[in-house]
Design a protein around this motif. Sequence first.
Motif, PDB file in Angstrom:
ATOM      1  N   ARG A 120       0.811  -1.219   0.000  1.00  0.00           N
ATOM      2  CA  ARG A 120       0.000   0.000   0.000  1.00  0.00           C
ATOM      3  C   ARG A 120       0.844   1.269   0.000  1.00  0.00           C
ATOM      4  O   ARG A 120       0.512   2.240  -0.688  1.00  0.00           O
ATOM      5  N   VAL A 121       1.929   1.274   0.767  1.00  0.00           N
ATOM      6  CA  VAL A 121       2.743   2.497   0.797  1.00  0.00           C
ATOM      7  C   VAL A 121       3.349   2.799  -0.580  1.00  0.00           C
ATOM      8  O   VAL A 121       3.610   3.949  -0.904  1.00  0.00           O
ATOM      9  N   GLY A 122       3.511   1.768  -1.407  1.00  0.00           N
ATOM     10  CA  GLY A 122       3.971   2.003  -2.783  1.00  0.00           C
ATOM     11  C   GLY A 122       2.994   2.882  -3.542  1.00  0.00           C
ATOM     12  O   GLY A 122       3.401   3.805  -4.270  1.00  0.00           O
ATOM     13  N   ALA A 123       1.695   2.620  -3.363  1.00  0.00           N
ATOM     14  CA  ALA A 123       0.675   3.453  -4.021  1.00  0.00           C
ATOM     15  C   ALA A 123       0.620   4.838  -3.399  1.00  0.00           C
ATOM     16  O   ALA A 123       0.392   5.832  -4.098  1.00  0.00           O
ATOM     17  N   VAL A 124       0.851   4.911  -2.079  1.00  0.00           N
ATOM     18  CA  VAL A 124       0.771   6.204  -1.397  1.00  0.00           C
ATOM     19  C   VAL A 124       1.862   7.149  -1.899  1.00  0.00           C
ATOM     20  O   VAL A 124       1.588   8.320  -2.192  1.00  0.00           O
ATOM     21  N   VAL A 125       3.100   6.657  -2.019  1.00  0.00           N
ATOM     22  CA  VAL A 125       4.164   7.571  -2.479  1.00  0.00           C
ATOM     23  C   VAL A 125       3.905   8.043  -3.906  1.00  0.00           C
ATOM     24  O   VAL A 125       4.298   9.152  -4.282  1.00  0.00           O
ATOM     25  N   ALA A 126       3.223   7.216  -4.705  1.00  0.00           N
ATOM     26  CA  ALA A 126       2.912   7.609  -6.082  1.00  0.00           C
ATOM     27  C   ALA A 126       1.687   8.520  -6.142  1.00  0.00           C
ATOM     28  O   ALA A 126       1.302   8.961  -7.232  1.00  0.00           O
ATOM     29  N   ALA A 127       1.087   8.786  -4.965  1.00  0.00           N
ATOM     30  CA  ALA A 127      -0.083   9.681  -4.888  1.00  0.00           C
ATOM     31  C   ALA A 127      -1.197   9.239  -5.834  1.00  0.00           C
ATOM     32  O   ALA A 127      -1.774  10.038  -6.564  1.00  0.00           O
ATOM     33  N   ARG A 128      -1.479   7.949  -5.810  1.00  0.00           N
ATOM     34  CA  ARG A 128      -2.529   7.400  -6.676  1.00  0.00           C
ATOM     35  C   ARG A 128      -3.874   7.404  -5.941  1.00  0.00           C
ATOM     36  O   ARG A 128      -3.914   7.479  -4.713  1.00  0.00           O
ATOM     37  N   PRO A 129      -4.978   7.305  -6.696  1.00  0.00           N
ATOM     38  CA  PRO A 129      -6.304   7.266  -6.058  1.00  0.00           C
ATOM     39  C   PRO A 129      -6.424   6.117  -5.058  1.00  0.00           C
ATOM     40  O   PRO A 129      -5.728   5.101  -5.190  1.00  0.00           O
ATOM     41  N   GLU A 130      -7.351   6.283  -4.096  1.00  0.00           N
ATOM     42  CA  GLU A 130      -7.458   5.295  -3.033  1.00  0.00           C
ATOM     43  C   GLU A 130      -7.758   3.899  -3.579  1.00  0.00           C
ATOM     44  O   GLU A 130      -7.342   2.895  -2.988  1.00  0.00           O
ATOM     45  N   ALA A 131      -8.475   3.798  -4.695  1.00  0.00           N
ATOM     46  CA  ALA A 131      -8.796   2.482  -5.254  1.00  0.00           C
ATOM     47  C   ALA A 131      -7.516   1.690  -5.550  1.00  0.00           C
ATOM     48  O   ALA A 131      -7.473   0.471  -5.335  1.00  0.00           O
ATOM     49  N   ALA A 153      -6.740  -9.071  -7.531  1.00  0.00           N
ATOM     50  CA  ALA A 153      -6.738  -7.712  -6.982  1.00  0.00           C
ATOM     51  C   ALA A 153      -5.985  -6.737  -7.879  1.00  0.00           C
ATOM     52  O   ALA A 153      -6.216  -5.526  -7.836  1.00  0.00           O
ATOM     53  N   LEU A 154      -5.075  -7.277  -8.709  1.00  0.00           N
ATOM     54  CA  LEU A 154      -4.278  -6.405  -9.581  1.00  0.00           C
ATOM     55  C   LEU A 154      -5.019  -6.005 -10.851  1.00  0.00           C
ATOM     56  O   LEU A 154      -4.500  -5.219 -11.658  1.00  0.00           O
ATOM     57  N   ALA A 155      -6.244  -6.553 -11.014  1.00  0.00           N
ATOM     58  CA  ALA A 155      -6.955  -6.369 -12.292  1.00  0.00           C
ATOM     59  C   ALA A 155      -7.241  -4.907 -12.619  1.00  0.00           C
ATOM     60  O   ALA A 155      -7.403  -4.566 -13.798  1.00  0.00           O
ATOM     61  N   ILE A 156      -7.294  -4.041 -11.603  1.00  0.00           N
ATOM     62  CA  ILE A 156      -7.612  -2.644 -11.930  1.00  0.00           C
ATOM     63  C   ILE A 156      -6.436  -1.920 -12.583  1.00  0.00           C
ATOM     64  O   ILE A 156      -6.610  -0.830 -13.118  1.00  0.00           O
ATOM     65  N   PHE A 157      -5.267  -2.534 -12.534  1.00  0.00           N
ATOM     66  CA  PHE A 157      -4.116  -1.908 -13.209  1.00  0.00           C
ATOM     67  C   PHE A 157      -4.058  -2.385 -14.655  1.00  0.00           C
ATOM     68  O   PHE A 157      -4.373  -3.553 -14.937  1.00  0.00           O
ATOM     69  N   PRO A 158      -3.662  -1.525 -15.587  1.00  0.00           N
ATOM     70  CA  PRO A 158      -3.535  -1.980 -16.978  1.00  0.00           C
ATOM     71  C   PRO A 158      -2.497  -3.095 -17.085  1.00  0.00           C
ATOM     72  O   PRO A 158      -1.554  -3.154 -16.281  1.00  0.00           O
ATOM     73  N   ASP A 159      -2.705  -3.964 -18.040  1.00  0.00           N
ATOM     74  CA  ASP A 159      -1.773  -5.073 -18.234  1.00  0.00           C
ATOM     75  C   ASP A 159      -0.368  -4.527 -18.511  1.00  0.00           C
ATOM     76  O   ASP A 159      -0.207  -3.565 -19.265  1.00  0.00           O
TER      77      ASP A 159
END
Lengths: 317, 317
Positions: free
Chosen positions: A173-184, A292-298
């Motif tokens: 999760r902290v990986g997404a936080v540093v990238a300032a990505r949406p909560e989803a 769970a990774l499906a929301i990211f583009p391939d």
Amino acid sequence: MQACNRAIVARMDSPVALIPQLAAHLVAAGGKRLRPLLTLASARLCGYRPDPAAIIPRHVGLAACVEFIHTATLLHDDVVDDSQLRRGLASANAVFGNKASVLVGDFLFARSFQLMTEDGSLKVMAILSKAAATIAEGEVLQMATQNDLSTQTARYLEVIHGKTAALFAAACRVGAVVAARPEAEELALESFGTNLGMAFQLVDDALDYAADQAELGKTVGDDFREGKITLPVLAAYEAGDESERRFWQRVIERSEHIDDDLDHAMALIAHRDGIGVTLARARDYAHAACDALAIFPDSRLRRLLGDVALYTVSRGR
Amino acid sequence: MQACNRAIVARMDSPVALIPQLAAHLVAAGGKRLRPLLTLASARLCGYRPDPAAIIPRHVGLAACVEFIHTATLLHDDVVDDSQLRRGLASANAVFGNKASVLVGDFLFARSFQLMTEDGSLKVMAILSKAAATIAEGEVLQMATQNDLSTQTARYLEVIHGKTAALFAAACRVGAVVAARPEAEELALESFGTNLGMAFQLVDDALDYAADQAELGKTVGDDFREGKITLPVLAAYEAGDESERRFWQRVIERSEHIDDDLDHAMALIAHRDGIGVTLARARDYAHAACDALAIFPDSRLRRLLGDVALYTVSRGR
């Protein structure tokens, strides 16, 4: 990962010589560095671009921080379990003593919080400090269920969620936080980490009754000797007949061990397919991690993270 | 302090029952709550006015946080030292076992960082996480000097600075930080805390060879039995003749103990005025603590804090 390893070594330093000595013992023992890798990969999957002026990019510093928390818990675990081996080498407590392991674990915990403070994100701190508390709760719960065959599977899953999956989840999760990505995206990576961590621990618990020591880098039967309640045992106990249950009560609940008990336990687990039951659950979690990774583009990286989950459960085959 | 005690009890809670149980044992044991009191008093000395809308005022939350760090280190100390008594009652490790003490200590550490995160000040976090790392370094250094009579007094002072004075200093300094006072006041309170902590530990180390158990709430001679290097011993050793030095080498360096050794040690310390030397140093620190408060205008609270320092050293008389 090289930058992360450098950060780990640099920040384990202390004017008190025993601290870097004991830390070097752990660094030398290697280990997979799976958790910091998850932080780095998650940040990259979220498209994080480090500030080129930063000496240590944020995701690298936080990856080191995650590894510090993990290492601190390993040091304390080995004391609590009185383990003599860790990754096939003498454990830190076996070499330096329990006291040094407790105190250097405390140092690494404190240092991990210094690293978070330097990063400066309150959100990251909330995620990692909550994970640290959850780990401790999981460990205490594990201790409370030790030797208790009436432990429900749900309770066992709570234990491994706390002791293992919570930090995997936070690392992602902290990986997404540093990238300032949406909560989803934060939540998707948290879910990936949780499910991966569950799969990882289930396989580990299966291997304790299945693999040979050289392959595993640890003594087979550790969980057995400690009366730890894990799914292979619960499955064999629940499916067992009268005489099998009496065996489990003697060895797990009353800790009365004689020669060949471990062999007999492994035979009973095989007879009741305890390993199969455990690995089937692990595979379910691994697939949930991939989903769970499906929301990211391939992408190559997304496939790689999925492969990590699937590789984790292939260890158990 | 009542609000702080309520915050401590509320935040020690956990769905894992053993955690509040063990925590309640410590809360029941009482203790002086000196460190959180320092945070509260420092904030007030700096004129801090809590937000009337806050459910838990900042200085109260941080006082609880400081006490959590302290309690976590006590739990781990008692494991490391194998202590059976704490404040005159059975220690947590004696009642609940070493494993539970290690793990609940970890929980309280993690919880303290959650409390800091909720407070939200990076400056406070930097001060308290550094203090936590310094405590661990002090404890490791103490372990490294154990049984070593060649330890210099300067090294001993470094140990007690780490294990005790660093948290006193941080507890005081965060009081100034929440009040948003100029750095000079932060540093003055940090200096007050450091000097008070040094005085406090010196007196504690003197009492281990002087007071009776009921008065002290702990077993006299703990440090002696553990081969801990403290100033009363260093002073007696350095001033001792050949035969005295041989005695100290046997009991402290080689840990070979026979009956009446503690009585003989106390007699030798009395003969060489080891207690007097230790308490004289403690008084110097106590006066330095009072002096550090000079930048604050005279007030009842300032006099009270000064009296705390002077009372601390009066314990040793």
